[in-house]
Design a protein around this motif. Structure first.
Motif, PDB file in Angstrom:
ATOM      1  N   ILE A 124       0.856  -1.186   0.000  1.00 48.36           N
ATOM      2  CA  ILE A 124       0.000   0.000   0.000  1.00 48.36           C
ATOM      3  C   ILE A 124       0.890   1.232   0.000  1.00 48.36           C
ATOM      4  N   ALA A 125       0.611   2.133  -0.922  1.00 49.69           N
ATOM      5  CA  ALA A 125       1.338   3.397  -1.010  1.00 49.69           C
ATOM      6  C   ALA A 125       0.394   4.540  -0.690  1.00 49.69           C
ATOM      7  N   ARG A 168      10.961   2.686  -7.542  1.00 49.12           N
ATOM      8  CA  ARG A 168      12.124   2.788  -6.658  1.00 49.12           C
ATOM      9  C   ARG A 168      11.792   2.226  -5.270  1.00 49.12           C
ATOM     10  N   GLN A 169      10.585   2.464  -4.797  1.00 41.51           N
ATOM     11  CA  GLN A 169      10.224   1.963  -3.471  1.00 41.51           C
ATOM     12  C   GLN A 169      10.096   0.447  -3.454  1.00 41.51           C
ATOM     13  N   VAL A 170       9.456  -0.124  -4.453  1.00 37.45           N
ATOM     14  CA  VAL A 170       9.337  -1.577  -4.513  1.00 37.45           C
ATOM     15  C   VAL A 170      10.726  -2.213  -4.592  1.00 37.45           C
ATOM     16  N   ALA A 171      11.589  -1.618  -5.403  1.00 35.46           N
ATOM     17  CA  ALA A 171      12.957  -2.159  -5.536  1.00 35.46           C
ATOM     18  C   ALA A 171      13.698  -2.101  -4.207  1.00 35.46           C
ATOM     19  N   ALA A 172      13.564  -0.999  -3.479  1.00 32.82           N
ATOM     20  CA  ALA A 172      14.243  -0.855  -2.185  1.00 32.82           C
ATOM     21  C   ALA A 172      13.696  -1.843  -1.161  1.00 32.82           C
ATOM     22  N   ALA A 205      14.871  -5.410  -2.195  1.00 26.00           N
ATOM     23  CA  ALA A 205      16.321  -5.602  -2.006  1.00 26.00           C
ATOM     24  C   ALA A 205      16.685  -5.725  -0.530  1.00 26.00           C
ATOM     25  N   SER A 206      15.995  -4.981   0.324  1.00 32.50           N
ATOM     26  CA  SER A 206      16.324  -4.952   1.752  1.00 32.50           C
ATOM     27  C   SER A 206      15.529  -5.958   2.570  1.00 32.50           C
ATOM     28  N   GLY A 207      14.401  -6.417   2.024  1.00 34.00           N
ATOM     29  CA  GLY A 207      13.514  -7.274   2.799  1.00 34.00           C
ATOM     30  C   GLY A 207      12.719  -6.507   3.836  1.00 34.00           C
ATOM     31  N   ALA A 208      12.733  -5.172   3.740  1.00 36.04           N
ATOM     32  CA  ALA A 208      12.039  -4.329   4.725  1.00 36.04           C
ATOM     33  C   ALA A 208      10.528  -4.362   4.503  1.00 36.04           C
ATOM     34  N   ASP A 209       9.815  -3.825   5.478  1.00 37.58           N
ATOM     35  CA  ASP A 209       8.352  -3.798   5.443  1.00 37.58           C
ATOM     36  C   ASP A 209       7.790  -2.426   5.113  1.00 37.58           C
ATOM     37  N   VAL A 210       8.576  -1.371   5.351  1.00 37.74           N
ATOM     38  CA  VAL A 210       8.110   0.007   5.209  1.00 37.74           C
ATOM     39  C   VAL A 210       9.196   0.826   4.526  1.00 37.74           C
ATOM     40  N   CYS A 211       8.790   1.674   3.583  1.00 36.73           N
ATOM     41  CA  CYS A 211       9.761   2.517   2.873  1.00 36.73           C
ATOM     42  C   CYS A 211       9.260   3.953   2.800  1.00 36.73           C
ATOM     43  N   GLY A 212      10.106   4.885   3.251  1.00 38.51           N
ATOM     44  CA  GLY A 212       9.825   6.306   3.102  1.00 38.51           C
ATOM     45  C   GLY A 212      10.795   6.915   2.109  1.00 38.51           C
ATOM     46  N   VAL A 213      10.423   8.045   1.526  1.00 43.98           N
ATOM     47  CA  VAL A 213      11.274   8.700   0.529  1.00 43.98           C
ATOM     48  C   VAL A 213      11.525  10.151   0.922  1.00 43.98           C
ATOM     49  N   GLY A 214      12.501  10.748   0.271  1.00 42.77           N
ATOM     50  CA  GLY A 214      12.737  12.166   0.446  1.00 42.77           C
ATOM     51  C   GLY A 214      11.691  12.982  -0.305  1.00 42.77           C
ATOM     52  N   ILE A 215      11.492  14.206   0.132  1.00 40.44           N
ATOM     53  CA  ILE A 215      10.525  15.088  -0.525  1.00 40.44           C
ATOM     54  C   ILE A 215      11.167  16.434  -0.841  1.00 40.44           C
ATOM     55  N   ARG A 216      10.594  17.073  -1.851  1.00 38.57           N
ATOM     56  CA  ARG A 216      10.978  18.440  -2.191  1.00 38.57           C
ATOM     57  C   ARG A 216       9.767  19.337  -1.942  1.00 38.57           C
ATOM     58  N   ALA A 253       7.768  11.879   5.169  1.00 39.08           N
ATOM     59  CA  ALA A 253       6.453  12.473   4.936  1.00 39.08           C
ATOM     60  C   ALA A 253       5.400  11.396   4.722  1.00 39.08           C
ATOM     61  N   HIS A 254       4.252  11.593   5.317  1.00 37.62           N
ATOM     62  CA  HIS A 254       3.155  10.633   5.248  1.00 37.62           C
ATOM     63  C   HIS A 254       2.790  10.236   3.807  1.00 37.62           C
ATOM     64  N   PRO A 255       2.591  11.188   2.886  1.00 39.45           N
ATOM     65  CA  PRO A 255       2.161  10.789   1.540  1.00 39.45           C
ATOM     66  C   PRO A 255       3.230  10.130   0.692  1.00 39.45           C
ATOM     67  N   GLY A 256       4.445   9.958   1.228  1.00 36.46           N
ATOM     68  CA  GLY A 256       5.501   9.306   0.469  1.00 36.46           C
ATOM     69  C   GLY A 256       5.800   7.898   0.924  1.00 36.46           C
ATOM     70  N   VAL A 257       4.951   7.330   1.793  1.00 35.85           N
ATOM     71  CA  VAL A 257       5.249   6.027   2.398  1.00 35.85           C
ATOM     72  C   VAL A 257       4.645   4.878   1.591  1.00 35.85           C
ATOM     73  N   MET A 258       5.355   3.749   1.556  1.00 41.11           N
ATOM     74  CA  MET A 258       4.830   2.482   1.057  1.00 41.11           C
ATOM     75  C   MET A 258       5.141   1.418   2.105  1.00 41.11           C
ATOM     76  N   ALA A 259       4.173   0.539   2.354  1.00 37.28           N
ATOM     77  CA  ALA A 259       4.373  -0.530   3.343  1.00 37.28           C
ATOM     78  C   ALA A 259       3.552  -1.750   2.961  1.00 37.28           C
ATOM     79  N   ARG A 260       3.867  -2.863   3.592  1.00 41.16           N
ATOM     80  CA  ARG A 260       3.118  -4.089   3.335  1.00 41.16           C
ATOM     81  C   ARG A 260       1.643  -3.886   3.691  1.00 41.16           C
TER      82      ARG A 260
END
Length: 340
Positions: A86-87, A102-106, A109-120, A149-156
């Motif tokens: 869910i993104a 980029r988030q799915v790839a990260a 690759a890491s096996g993580a459950d949650v991914c946040g990104v940088g924002i401009r 930032a909340h709107p930049g998150v992806m998680a299982r």
């Protein structure tokens, strides 16, 4: 066939800003997604904008009903999602084309459950906000505030479904959820590049509900500190740390020395957490009064042990000048410059 990603998009009176947001979603390089867009009882043309876009892009599902608020809307969108990930997305932001890929790839690759990104930031503010990249640093950063930032998150999707947004965490629902994820043992990864353009404007919650956000954030922070700080710390020390960590808390010089000593201790005990503290000590100095030459040695030490990132260089230089001059002289210089 189920999509790889479900994007949940709450919308309320966003008709003028939505077209850019929707276009940025449709232009993602990873195109195996669905977007659950919920019109939360808007009184403008939000529904019409969503319907028009969904007519062009069948990956969009539009739901429109009476106003129930952001938390209820987010939980409803989660319940209607089908993707394994869910993104989040907000109706006034713009996703870079490669954000989802980029988030799915990260995550894979890491096996993580949650991914946040940088924002401009754009609109009424500019600049860049980049998250820590490792699980340890992100979990340490949660001691202070949301590290991304909340709107930049992806998680299982399973994590979102298990925990959901807490209705008691009004205006800080993202912070509460990330802390719940961390306490449940989820692992995090960050992409320290701006993959989302985050619009800043007067009407958004972060601008209009600051006091409520601060109060809710303090409760979340204190609870998480009890969980995340070292087990051998007394409860009183954990509570004191959480109080000093609050970004709206004014500090005196003694508070700043106490707080920064705790940060150094944490970084020494687990060097992987160090990136989480490299901006925090500097921000704490900004909210400290009574700064003078007595802060110089600690400032120099922290600059070496916890060097701020490049994007904070300007802040570091201003605070260095403040430490060297002292608050009285520094304030006078600023006042004279303002008159010039």
């Amino acid at each position: 066939m189920m999509p790889v990603i479900s994007i949940i998009l709450p919308c309320y009176n966003a008709a003028s800003l939505l077209p850019e947001t929707l276009d940025s979603i449709s232009k993602q390089t990873l195109n195996d997604f669905e977007c659950i867009a919920i019109d939360d009882g808007s009184t403008d043309a939000t529904r019409a904008v969503l319907d028009a876009h969904a007519a062009k892009d069948p990956r969009f599902t539009v739901i429109s009903r009476e106003n129930r608020g952001l938390i209820a809307t987010l939980n409803e969108a989660i319940a209607r999602s089908h993707g394994g990930w869910i993104a989040r997305m907000d109706a006034d932001d713009i996703a870079h084309p490669e954000r989802l890929a980029r988030q799915v790839a990260a995550l894979e690759a890491s096996g993580a459950d949650v991914c946040g990104v940088g924002i401009r930031f754009f609109g009424e503010r500019d600049g860049v906000w980049l998250p820590p990249e490792t699980d340890a640093a992100i979990k340490a950063a949660l001691l202070f505030n949301p590290p991304f930032a909340h709107p930049g998150v992806m998680a299982r999707a399973a994590l979102f479904a298990q925990h959901g947004y807490d209705s008691r965490a009004q205006h800080a629902e993202d912070y509460a959820l990330w802390c719940a994820f961390a306490k449940a043992g989820a692992t995090f990864v960050g992409i320290a590049e701006p993959l989302l353009d985050y619009r800043v404007h007067p009407g958004q919650i972060t601008q209009t509900r600051r006091a409520e956000m601060a109060a809710t954030g303090a409760t979340i922070r204190a609870d998480y500190a009890r969980h995340a700080l070292p087990a051998d710390w007394p409860e009183a020390d954990k509570a004191g740390f959480a109080e000093l960590a609050a970004p709206d808390r004014a500090l005196d010089r003694s508070d700043w020395f106490t707080f920064t000593a705790q940060l150094v201790t944490l970084a020494q005990r687990d060097p992987a957490t160090r990136p989480a503290f490299c901006t925090v000590w500097l921000d704490a100095l900004v909210r400290t009064h009574g700064v003078d030459w007595r802060c110089k040695k600690r400032f120099s030490l922290l600059s070496q042990q916890l060097p701020p990132p490049a994007e904070e260089r300007g802040k570091w230089q201003r605070q260095r000048a403040r430490v060297l001059a002292g608050d009285a002289v520094y304030g006078l210089i600023k006042k004279l410059r303002g008159r010039a």
